[in-house]
Design a protein around this motif. Structure first.
Motif, PDB file in Angstrom:
ATOM      1  N   SER A 102      43.846  35.702  37.592  1.00  0.00           N
ATOM      2  CA  SER A 102      43.822  36.248  36.238  1.00  0.00           C
ATOM      3  C   SER A 102      43.642  37.754  36.260  1.00  0.00           C
ATOM      4  O   SER A 102      44.288  38.488  35.509  1.00  0.00           O
ATOM      5  N   GLY A 103      42.746  38.235  37.131  1.00  0.00           N
ATOM      6  CA  GLY A 103      42.519  39.669  37.235  1.00  0.00           C
ATOM      7  C   GLY A 103      43.749  40.412  37.723  1.00  0.00           C
ATOM      8  O   GLY A 103      44.058  41.508  37.251  1.00  0.00           O
ATOM      9  N   GLN A 104      44.468  39.821  38.673  1.00  0.00           N
ATOM     10  CA  GLN A 104      45.683  40.447  39.178  1.00  0.00           C
ATOM     11  C   GLN A 104      46.720  40.597  38.069  1.00  0.00           C
ATOM     12  O   GLN A 104      47.336  41.666  37.908  1.00  0.00           O
ATOM     13  N   ILE A 105      46.912  39.513  37.315  1.00  0.00           N
ATOM     14  CA  ILE A 105      47.888  39.542  36.227  1.00  0.00           C
ATOM     15  C   ILE A 105      47.496  40.600  35.202  1.00  0.00           C
ATOM     16  O   ILE A 105      48.309  41.421  34.780  1.00  0.00           O
ATOM     17  N   LEU A 106      46.219  40.595  34.803  1.00  0.00           N
ATOM     18  CA  LEU A 106      45.761  41.534  33.785  1.00  0.00           C
ATOM     19  C   LEU A 106      45.910  42.984  34.250  1.00  0.00           C
ATOM     20  O   LEU A 106      46.265  43.863  33.467  1.00  0.00           O
ATOM     21  N   MET A 107      45.642  43.233  35.533  1.00  0.00           N
ATOM     22  CA  MET A 107      45.783  44.602  36.031  1.00  0.00           C
ATOM     23  C   MET A 107      47.217  45.071  35.913  1.00  0.00           C
ATOM     24  O   MET A 107      47.487  46.224  35.566  1.00  0.00           O
ATOM     25  N   SER A 108      48.164  44.174  36.186  1.00  0.00           N
ATOM     26  CA  SER A 108      49.572  44.552  36.052  1.00  0.00           C
ATOM     27  C   SER A 108      49.934  44.810  34.593  1.00  0.00           C
ATOM     28  O   SER A 108      50.766  45.677  34.298  1.00  0.00           O
ATOM     29  N   THR A 161      42.269  43.948  43.907  1.00  0.00           N
ATOM     30  CA  THR A 161      40.904  43.562  44.234  1.00  0.00           C
ATOM     31  C   THR A 161      40.213  42.921  43.031  1.00  0.00           C
ATOM     32  O   THR A 161      40.718  42.964  41.908  1.00  0.00           O
ATOM     33  N   ASP A 162      39.056  42.338  43.272  1.00  0.00           N
ATOM     34  CA  ASP A 162      38.218  41.796  42.195  1.00  0.00           C
ATOM     35  C   ASP A 162      37.406  42.935  41.583  1.00  0.00           C
ATOM     36  O   ASP A 162      36.256  43.164  41.944  1.00  0.00           O
ATOM     37  N   GLY A 163      38.006  43.663  40.651  1.00  0.00           N
ATOM     38  CA  GLY A 163      37.331  44.777  40.016  1.00  0.00           C
ATOM     39  C   GLY A 163      37.364  46.030  40.880  1.00  0.00           C
ATOM     40  O   GLY A 163      38.041  46.081  41.914  1.00  0.00           O
ATOM     41  N   ALA A 164      36.598  47.048  40.463  1.00  0.00           N
ATOM     42  CA  ALA A 164      36.583  48.324  41.181  1.00  0.00           C
ATOM     43  C   ALA A 164      35.477  48.406  42.223  1.00  0.00           C
ATOM     44  O   ALA A 164      35.540  49.225  43.135  1.00  0.00           O
ATOM     45  N   ALA A 165      34.448  47.567  42.105  1.00  0.00           N
ATOM     46  CA  ALA A 165      33.344  47.636  43.061  1.00  0.00           C
ATOM     47  C   ALA A 165      33.797  47.226  44.459  1.00  0.00           C
ATOM     48  O   ALA A 165      33.407  47.839  45.459  1.00  0.00           O
ATOM     49  N   ALA A 166      34.638  46.184  44.527  1.00  0.00           N
ATOM     50  CA  ALA A 166      35.076  45.676  45.832  1.00  0.00           C
ATOM     51  C   ALA A 166      35.782  46.743  46.667  1.00  0.00           C
ATOM     52  O   ALA A 166      35.447  46.929  47.852  1.00  0.00           O
ATOM     53  N   ARG A 218      37.539  40.374  36.282  1.00  0.00           N
ATOM     54  CA  ARG A 218      37.403  40.964  37.614  1.00  0.00           C
ATOM     55  C   ARG A 218      38.741  41.312  38.250  1.00  0.00           C
ATOM     56  O   ARG A 218      39.090  40.842  39.330  1.00  0.00           O
ATOM     57  N   GLY A 219      39.507  42.137  37.580  1.00  0.00           N
ATOM     58  CA  GLY A 219      40.754  42.633  38.151  1.00  0.00           C
ATOM     59  C   GLY A 219      40.642  44.110  38.451  1.00  0.00           C
ATOM     60  O   GLY A 219      40.002  44.862  37.720  1.00  0.00           O
ATOM     61  N   GLY A 220      41.264  44.551  39.516  1.00  0.00           N
ATOM     62  CA  GLY A 220      41.231  45.965  39.859  1.00  0.00           C
ATOM     63  C   GLY A 220      42.188  46.283  40.984  1.00  0.00           C
ATOM     64  O   GLY A 220      42.843  45.389  41.535  1.00  0.00           O
ATOM     65  N   SER A 255      40.230  49.486  37.121  1.00  0.00           N
ATOM     66  CA  SER A 255      39.702  48.153  36.851  1.00  0.00           C
ATOM     67  C   SER A 255      40.039  47.721  35.441  1.00  0.00           C
ATOM     68  O   SER A 255      40.159  48.550  34.531  1.00  0.00           O
ATOM     69  N   VAL A 256      40.169  46.403  35.238  1.00  0.00           N
ATOM     70  CA  VAL A 256      40.376  45.870  33.889  1.00  0.00           C
ATOM     71  C   VAL A 256      39.053  45.666  33.164  1.00  0.00           C
ATOM     72  O   VAL A 256      39.033  45.305  31.991  1.00  0.00           O
TER      73      VAL A 256
END
Length: 508
Positions: free
Chosen positions: A364-370, A171-176, A334-336, A322-323
């Motif tokens: 970018s968020g997806q990659i960073l979360m991994s 997701t886009d961060g933890a809020a979503a 916005r990764g989560g 979340s990242v």
């Protein structure tokens, strides 16, 4: 990333020294292993199919989730037309992906693994000079196994327990994902969620927007902001006596804004309550890497539940990460993800439907979360630089937290619990009666009045405790520990001068 969507890998070159020195103000930090040593920006894009739950997993899940059934979900969710990404075509695509994995010749086409701007870079000899060896290896692995698989592997490594890619929603961060779960759980004003007080306004605001009833339970400040189970049960029973259908329980660990780290015994009590009372446990675990005490460690609620013998069929649990937080602080990326366990296959289908209402979360968020869930390991070329950077940041945060707590406890009328984790402290301030009267004359809360005076006098911004909730008649404020150490010393000095003057001004 959900498997029906497109993902891209960005190799990002190192920051200039000036930016690197100020990463904690911009919220920007990548693991050293994945900072490319090149002025070029490249991307690797691929499409990967999602893996559907196995028949065995489905059979196990049918007995799960006493807290939720399809008929008990928000009817607005059930009324959604099943033409989104979670519809028949997408589900067939998932099953075909499994068939292709088992037998590549089972269908007359092949999966697109890479669509990229500069795919040749991974195959050129110069790559070994431009990037670290483990960065190159990770790039190839991401294209092979998919990001959800990587995150599931990271969770399994963290907990020492199995984790499955089909349980992961990127997701886009933890809020979503919090909003997604509220969509599912909340049907109307007679539905309620137990929420800690104080806590981040994300949960309370999400409930307000959906017309739900907030069922507050107060964290015990006298015991380091721990969860008082007897008070929790009292709030639950009181809400039910008023006709409120309490559907879930939010717990934040490490705490925000309170900075506590729950002990395992307290977590076990929470798990037992949710299991016995048929509540969905919504675990906010976004600060799991930020621990500043040797006496405590982070344990995920899933790990705790499994350690006391509760499996998929016993408790419904959602974990958020979340990242944007932690020591990496990639706020703008916005990764989560949320890991969803203990739900029946039918309910999981509705979760997928709600998740599919949104477009693919950003790449970018997806990659960073991994990467967050799979940092460099001993033996990797980047491990030493990564470890040094991480330890330096956490040590600095710990020093800032300790300095703030010590200072606040030395001030007249203030007490502050130790910051065991997270990124903030939450001191209590006993305001003089004349200050409270002055606030009332301005038609504002006393802690807001104090925060405004602080801002006007020093330029220091704190968040009033009334934003997060607090025991009536008490006043708090949240102060972040993120400023660099030299700036923290300046903040503390200004704060001290202001507070002494404020207390003197309003002394009775």
């Amino acid at each position: 990333m959900r498997g029906d969507e497109t993902s891209s890998l960005l190799f990002i070159h190192p920051w200039p020294p000036s930016l690197e020195a100020h990463h904690r103000h911009t919220g920007s930090l990548l693991h050293s292993a994945f900072l490319a040593r090149s002025p070029h920006l490249t991307s690797l894009t691929y499409i990967a199919g999602s893996i559907a739950p196995s028949p065995a997993a489905n059979e196990m899940l049918r007995a799960a989730a006493r807290a939720l059934t399809v008929s008990s979900l928000n009817p607005k969710v059930l009324a959604l037309a099943d033409h989104h990404l979670g519809g028949l075509v997408a589900r067939r695509a998932q099953s075909m992906q499994q068939e292709l994995d088992a037998n590549p010749a089972s269908h007359p086409f092949s999966e697109v693994l890479a669509l990229c701007n500069h795919p040749h870079l991974l195959d050129r000899s110069e790559a070994s000079f431009m990037f670290s060896s483990d960065a190159i290896t990770r790039a190839r692995e991401i294209g092979i196994e998919g990001l959800r698989d990587a995150i599931a592997a990271g969770i399994a490594s963290r907990d020492g327990l199995p984790s499955y890619s089909e349980d992961i929603f990127l997701t886009d961060g933890a809020a979503a994902p919090v909003h997604m779960m509220m969509h599912l759980l909340i049907r109307g004003k007679k539905d309620g969620i137990l929420c800690p007080i104080p806590s981040h306004s994300l949960y309370t605001d999400s409930m307000v927007l959906r017309g739900a009833t907030l069922v507050p339970y107060y964290l015990d400040e006298s015991r380091g902001w721990s969860v008082n189970i007897s008070d929790l049960k009292k709030q639950l029973d009181g809400a039910r006596a008023k006709g409120i259908d309490v559907r879930g329980l939010v717990v934040v660990n490490p705490g925000n804004p309170t900075g506590q780290v729950l002990v395992e015994e307290n977590q076990c009590e929470i798990v037992e309550l949710c299991k016995n009372e048929c509540l969905v446990l919504l675990a906010d675990e976004v600060y799991q890497e930020n621990i500043y005490t040797d006496q405590k460690k982070f344990n995920s609620f899933k790990k705790v539940a499994r350690s006391i013998g509760y499996g998929e069929g016993d408790i419904s649990l959602v974990s958020f990460h979340s990242v944007s937080n932690g020591y990496y602080g990639e706020c703008g990326r916005r990764g989560g993800y949320m890991e969803v366990t203990g739900f029946s296959s039918e309910v999981r289908g509705e979760v997928y439907k709600v998740a599919s209402l949104s477009a693919c979360s950003n790449i970018s968020g997806q990659i960073l979360m991994s990467l967050v869930m799979n940092p460099p390991k001993v033996g990797d070329e980047s491990y030493l630089s990564y470890r040094a950077e991480r330890d330096s940041i956490l040590s600095s945060l710990s020093c800032c937290a300790e300095a703030m707590v010590s200072t606040f406890n030395s001030m007249e009328g203030m007490t502050c619990n130790k910051a065991e984790g997270g990124i903030s402290v939450f001191p209590s301030v006993r305001l003089p009666p004349r200050a409270i009267e002055a606030a009332e004359a301005m038609n504002t809360e006393p802690d807001v009045f104090y925060a405004l005076r602080l801002l006007e006098s020093t330029g220091i911004v704190v968040v009033p405790g009334s934003v997060f909730g607090q025991v009536p008649g008490t006043w708090h404020f949240r102060c972040t520990i993120l400023p660099q150490e030299e700036k923290t010393r300046q903040i503390i000095s200004r704060f001290n001068v202001f507070h002494e003057a404020f207390m003197e001004e309003f002394r009775s």
